[in-house]
Design an enzyme around this catalytic site. Structure first.
Site, short mmCIF file in Angstrom:
data_model
loop_
_atom_site.label_atom_id
_atom_site.label_comp_id
_atom_site.label_asym_id
_atom_site.label_seq_id
_atom_site.Cartn_x
_atom_site.Cartn_y
_atom_site.Cartn_z
N VAL A 29 1.64 14.48 -13.55
CA VAL A 29 2.08 14.37 -14.93
C VAL A 29 1.18 15.15 -15.87
O VAL A 29 1.61 15.67 -16.88
CB VAL A 29 2.14 12.88 -15.35
CG1 VAL A 29 2.56 12.72 -16.79
CG2 VAL A 29 3.07 12.10 -14.43
N ASP A 32 0.77 19.90 -17.56
CA ASP A 32 2.02 20.13 -18.28
C ASP A 32 2.03 21.41 -19.13
O ASP A 32 2.92 21.60 -19.94
CB ASP A 32 2.34 18.93 -19.17
CG ASP A 32 1.22 18.65 -20.17
OD1 ASP A 32 0.17 19.30 -20.10
OD2 ASP A 32 1.42 17.76 -21.01
N LYS A 36 -3.39 24.37 -16.60
CA LYS A 36 -3.74 23.04 -16.08
C LYS A 36 -3.39 22.98 -14.60
O LYS A 36 -2.38 23.54 -14.16
CB LYS A 36 -3.02 21.95 -16.84
CG LYS A 36 -3.53 21.73 -18.25
CD LYS A 36 -2.84 20.53 -18.85
CE LYS A 36 -3.40 20.14 -20.19
NZ LYS A 36 -2.74 18.93 -20.71
#
Length: 130
Positions: A29, A32, A36
């Protein structure tokens, strides 16, 4: 672990391929946006990978590094197709699966609803009041 959820702002892999056992599922999650990365890119090379939006996943976030390294060329599909039972999630019990969430809120809510319903049906998990 059988299931791993990553939700960090990491820009370097935190989960290594050699740490995973067959059949592990990972939901990412935190990765994003561009730059990253929470997973060792080799995980994505070995796994059945799903995303919330294929084009977006290949361009930014968790899949970005694996694509740039030539380890991932395509996703197995979008998570919405798995939720709608139009596409199988896992095709082998030992297969590692990854869900790369780049942040499509409607799909996040739909996924959470399916998970909650299944957990209630199986009478597993804990409800945390905030």
């Amino acid at each position: 672990a059988d299931i791993i959820l990553t939700a960090t702002p990491s820009r370097a892999p935190m989960i290594r391929r050699e740490w995973l056992k067959p059949g592990t599922h990972i939901s990412c999650v935190g990765a994003d946006m561009s730059g990253k990365q929470e997973l060792d890119a080799r995980i994505l090379a070995d796994a059945r990978v799903f995303g919330d939006d294929i084009a977006q996943c290949l361009r930014v976030g968790e899949c970005e590094a694996a694509v740039k390294q030539g380890l991932l060329t395509a996703l197995a599909g979008e998570i919405g197709a798995v939720i709608a039972q139009e596409l199988p999630g896992r095709t082998d019990p030992e297969q590692i699966t990854v869900f790369d969430s780049t942040g499509i809120a409607l799909q996040d809510l739909a996924s959470a609803a399916v998970i909650l319903k299944k957990a209630e049906m199986l009478d597993v998990g804990s409800l945390c009041e905030l």
